[in-house]
Design a protein around this motif. Structure first.
Motif, PDB file in Angstrom:
ATOM      1  N   SER A 170       0.879  -0.966   0.400  1.00 53.03           N
ATOM      2  CA  SER A 170       0.184   0.160  -0.229  1.00 53.03           C
ATOM      3  C   SER A 170       0.705   1.166  -0.045  1.00 53.03           C
ATOM      4  CB  SER A 170      -1.035   0.126   1.235  1.00 53.03           C
ATOM      5  OG  SER A 170       0.034   0.278   1.820  1.00 53.03           O
ATOM      6  N   VAL A 171       2.085   1.311  -0.175  1.00 50.24           N
ATOM      7  CA  VAL A 171       2.827   2.038   0.137  1.00 50.24           C
ATOM      8  C   VAL A 171       3.547   2.205  -1.057  1.00 50.24           C
ATOM      9  CG1 VAL A 171       2.720   2.454   2.359  1.00 50.24           C
ATOM     10  CG2 VAL A 171       5.230   1.613   1.086  1.00 50.24           C
ATOM     11  N   ARG A 172       4.696   3.571  -1.644  1.00 46.55           N
ATOM     12  CA  ARG A 172       5.568   4.035  -2.605  1.00 46.55           C
ATOM     13  C   ARG A 172       6.343   4.186  -2.327  1.00 46.55           C
ATOM     14  NH1 ARG A 172       1.459   8.038  -6.748  1.00 46.55           N
ATOM     15  NH2 ARG A 172       1.558   9.416  -4.917  1.00 46.55           N
ATOM     16  N   ALA A 173       7.312   4.779  -2.922  1.00 48.30           N
ATOM     17  CA  ALA A 173       8.454   5.761  -2.986  1.00 48.30           C
ATOM     18  C   ALA A 173       8.272   6.590  -2.280  1.00 48.30           C
ATOM     19  CB  ALA A 173       9.816   4.973  -4.176  1.00 48.30           C
ATOM     20  N   GLY A 174       8.256   7.643  -1.725  1.00 44.71           N
ATOM     21  CA  GLY A 174       8.241   8.981  -1.214  1.00 44.71           C
ATOM     22  C   GLY A 174       7.885   9.295   0.040  1.00 44.71           C
ATOM     23  N   ASP A 175       6.500   7.553   0.236  1.00 42.90           N
ATOM     24  CA  ASP A 175       5.777   7.966   1.248  1.00 42.90           C
ATOM     25  C   ASP A 175       6.020   7.689   2.932  1.00 42.90           C
ATOM     26  OD1 ASP A 175       3.404   8.113  -0.284  1.00 42.90           O
ATOM     27  OD2 ASP A 175       3.031   5.738  -0.481  1.00 42.90           O
TER      28      ASP A 175
ATOM     29  N   ALA B 274       5.886   5.065   9.717  1.00 47.65           N
ATOM     30  CA  ALA B 274       6.506   4.872  10.888  1.00 47.65           C
ATOM     31  C   ALA B 274       7.422   3.448  11.741  1.00 47.65           C
ATOM     32  CB  ALA B 274       5.393   5.422  12.331  1.00 47.65           C
ATOM     33  N   ILE B 275       8.707   3.588  11.537  1.00 46.63           N
ATOM     34  CA  ILE B 275       9.330   2.249  12.488  1.00 46.63           C
ATOM     35  C   ILE B 275       9.442   2.152  13.237  1.00 46.63           C
ATOM     36  CG2 ILE B 275      11.556   1.081  11.821  1.00 46.63           C
ATOM     37  CD1 ILE B 275      10.288   3.150   9.283  1.00 46.63           C
ATOM     38  N   ASP B 276       9.221   2.488  14.478  1.00 50.82           N
ATOM     39  CA  ASP B 276       9.552   2.160  16.112  1.00 50.82           C
ATOM     40  C   ASP B 276       9.276   3.561  16.030  1.00 50.82           C
ATOM     41  OD1 ASP B 276       9.547  -0.453  16.765  1.00 50.82           O
ATOM     42  OD2 ASP B 276      11.641  -0.557  16.654  1.00 50.82           O
ATOM     43  N   GLY B 277       7.570   4.392  16.001  1.00 50.18           N
ATOM     44  CA  GLY B 277       7.829   5.231  15.580  1.00 50.18           C
ATOM     45  C   GLY B 277       8.649   6.823  14.986  1.00 50.18           C
ATOM     46  N   VAL B 278       9.377   5.980  14.270  1.00 48.84           N
ATOM     47  CA  VAL B 278      10.219   7.237  13.918  1.00 48.84           C
ATOM     48  C   VAL B 278       9.488   7.281  12.495  1.00 48.84           C
ATOM     49  CG1 VAL B 278      12.833   7.546  12.914  1.00 48.84           C
ATOM     50  CG2 VAL B 278      12.576   6.024  15.308  1.00 48.84           C
ATOM     51  N   CYS B 279       9.428   8.381  12.223  1.00 48.26           N
ATOM     52  CA  CYS B 279       8.576   8.816  10.385  1.00 48.26           C
ATOM     53  C   CYS B 279      10.081   8.451   9.592  1.00 48.26           C
ATOM     54  CB  CYS B 279       8.366   9.830  10.818  1.00 48.26           C
ATOM     55  SG  CYS B 279       7.195  10.711   8.869  1.00 48.26           S
ATOM     56  N   LEU B 280       9.807   7.778   8.793  1.00 46.53           N
ATOM     57  CA  LEU B 280      10.827   7.842   7.531  1.00 46.53           C
ATOM     58  C   LEU B 280      10.436   7.930   6.292  1.00 46.53           C
ATOM     59  CD1 LEU B 280      13.420   5.253   9.578  1.00 46.53           C
ATOM     60  CD2 LEU B 280      14.083   7.067   9.382  1.00 46.53           C
ATOM     61  N   THR B 281      10.734   7.990   5.146  1.00 52.07           N
ATOM     62  CA  THR B 281      10.528   8.153   4.009  1.00 52.07           C
ATOM     63  C   THR B 281      10.723   6.708   2.794  1.00 52.07           C
ATOM     64  OG1 THR B 281      10.853  10.518   3.846  1.00 52.07           O
ATOM     65  CG2 THR B 281      10.855   9.261   1.423  1.00 52.07           C
ATOM     66  N   VAL B 282       9.809   6.135   2.692  1.00 53.47           N
ATOM     67  CA  VAL B 282      10.390   5.114   1.702  1.00 53.47           C
ATOM     68  C   VAL B 282      11.438   5.215   0.457  1.00 53.47           C
ATOM     69  CG1 VAL B 282       9.547   3.389   0.401  1.00 53.47           C
ATOM     70  CG2 VAL B 282       8.456   3.791   2.746  1.00 53.47           C
ATOM     71  N   VAL B 283      12.310   4.623  -0.078  1.00 53.86           N
ATOM     72  CA  VAL B 283      13.039   4.916  -0.763  1.00 53.86           C
ATOM     73  C   VAL B 283      13.086   3.914  -2.121  1.00 53.86           C
ATOM     74  CG1 VAL B 283      14.597   6.307   0.360  1.00 53.86           C
ATOM     75  CG2 VAL B 283      15.233   4.242   0.669  1.00 53.86           C
ATOM     76  N   ALA B 284      12.440   3.373  -1.493  1.00 56.96           N
ATOM     77  CA  ALA B 284      13.215   1.761  -2.281  1.00 56.96           C
ATOM     78  C   ALA B 284      11.615   0.693  -1.879  1.00 56.96           C
ATOM     79  CB  ALA B 284      13.285   0.858  -2.906  1.00 56.96           C
ATOM     80  N   CYS B 285      10.699  -0.261  -2.791  1.00 55.93           N
ATOM     81  CA  CYS B 285       9.797  -0.706  -2.062  1.00 55.93           C
ATOM     82  C   CYS B 285       9.687  -1.587  -2.919  1.00 55.93           C
ATOM     83  CB  CYS B 285       8.865  -0.283  -1.175  1.00 55.93           C
ATOM     84  SG  CYS B 285       8.144   0.823  -3.069  1.00 55.93           S
TER      85      CYS B 285
ATOM     86  N   LEU C 290      10.136  -3.157   2.477  1.00 55.81           N
ATOM     87  CA  LEU C 290      10.767  -1.157   2.100  1.00 55.81           C
ATOM     88  C   LEU C 290      12.403  -1.025   2.325  1.00 55.81           C
ATOM     89  CD1 LEU C 290       7.408  -0.592   4.257  1.00 55.81           C
ATOM     90  CD2 LEU C 290       7.611  -0.105   1.617  1.00 55.81           C
ATOM     91  N   SER C 291      12.488   0.277   2.244  1.00 57.12           N
ATOM     92  CA  SER C 291      13.731  -0.304   2.494  1.00 57.12           C
ATOM     93  C   SER C 291      14.045   2.219   2.718  1.00 57.12           C
ATOM     94  CB  SER C 291      14.507  -0.084   1.437  1.00 57.12           C
ATOM     95  OG  SER C 291      14.965  -1.134   1.095  1.00 57.12           O
TER      96      SER C 291
ATOM     97  N   ALA D  60       1.441   6.427   6.897  1.00 51.23           N
ATOM     98  CA  ALA D  60       1.044   7.256   7.412  1.00 51.23           C
ATOM     99  C   ALA D  60      -1.312   7.666   7.126  1.00 51.23           C
ATOM    100  CB  ALA D  60       1.485   8.641   6.452  1.00 51.23           C
ATOM    101  N   LEU D  61      -1.435   8.352   8.165  1.00 54.43           N
ATOM    102  CA  LEU D  61      -2.735   8.801   7.855  1.00 54.43           C
ATOM    103  C   LEU D  61      -3.418   9.465   6.890  1.00 54.43           C
ATOM    104  CD1 LEU D  61      -5.407   8.655  10.800  1.00 54.43           C
ATOM    105  CD2 LEU D  61      -4.377  10.954  10.861  1.00 54.43           C
ATOM    106  N   ARG D  62      -4.394   8.945   6.357  1.00 49.42           N
ATOM    107  CA  ARG D  62      -5.305   9.576   4.974  1.00 49.42           C
ATOM    108  C   ARG D  62      -6.037  10.130   5.139  1.00 49.42           C
ATOM    109  NH1 ARG D  62      -1.550   7.024   1.684  1.00 49.42           N
ATOM    110  NH2 ARG D  62      -0.953   4.802   1.682  1.00 49.42           N
ATOM    111  N   ALA D  63      -6.672  10.915   4.510  1.00 45.97           N
ATOM    112  CA  ALA D  63      -7.688  12.153   4.698  1.00 45.97           C
ATOM    113  C   ALA D  63      -9.044  10.667   4.308  1.00 45.97           C
ATOM    114  CB  ALA D  63      -8.462  12.919   4.011  1.00 45.97           C
ATOM    115  N   GLY D  64     -10.140  10.656   6.039  1.00 49.71           N
ATOM    116  CA  GLY D  64     -10.632   9.626   5.871  1.00 49.71           C
ATOM    117  C   GLY D  64     -10.361   8.915   6.822  1.00 49.71           C
TER     118      GLY D  64
END
Length: 191
Positions: free
Chosen positions: A30-35, A38-49, A54-55, A82-86
């Protein structure tokens, strides 16, 4: 923005101190690069998947302010997209911006659950109030008690079963994020 409701426990497949790769078969599709994830509460950006992994890149600033540097191959981590609208907001507002690293002080059985005590940095502890919210390893929890060194939470069996919190033991380091509302109130009130 996150809710602190863990969606999956993933497994670290590799971490070289910079690139972190996690087996996450429920989250990855359900995710793509750039999304953000949270990993153990740390917000990180997906760079590859791909469909099951996920990386992310963890920079020195992130490693210095979180407990991510303790991860290695085979480590289990709490994951939340990440939380999405709705989307339903069932936990509390969690930014994924770790305020400090705490330490597990004690773990005691309590009925079918467990009571855990954490030592927390003083700068973070000022935002922690009894019956308020806190994120521990990215998991939204209610504070059961507060003392001069830290706080306690009461964990239900469900939380123990669907997060990594059930594996915590005294001395383990954890990522902590105080409720963002407390930080904004402090900033807006006159000194």
């Amino acid at each position: 923005m996150f809710t602190g409701l863990v969606q999956e426990v993933g497994t670290v497949t590799s971490f070289d101190g910079g690139r972190l790769t996690i087996d996450a078969p429920q989250t990855a599709p359900s995710v793509r690069a750039g999304d953000s994830v949270a990993i153990d509460g740390v917000c990180l950006t997906v760079v590859a998947c791909d469909e099951s992994s996920l990386s992310f890149d963890a920079v020195p600033e992130t490693l210095a302010r979180t407990a991510l540097s303790t991860l290695g191959g085979g480590s289990h981590v709490n994951l939340e997209g990440a939380l999405r609208a709705g989307d339903a907001l069932g936990g509390h507002y969690v930014q994924g911006h770790v305020d400090g690293v705490g330490t597990v002080r004690s773990v005691e059985p309590e009925g079918d659950g467990r009571r855990m005590a954490f030592d927390a940095p003083p700068g973070l502890l000022r935002y922690v109030v009894e019956k308020g919210s806190i994120a521990v390893q990215g998991t939204s929890l209610t504070v059961a008690a507060v003392d001069d060194q830290g706080f306690e939470v009461a964990l239900i069996p469900h939380t123990l079963a669907v997060t990594t919190l059930g594996a915590l033991k005294p001395g383990d380091r954890v990522n902590l994020e105080a409720d963002v509302l407390a930080k904004y109130v402090e900033k807006l009130l006159p000194r």
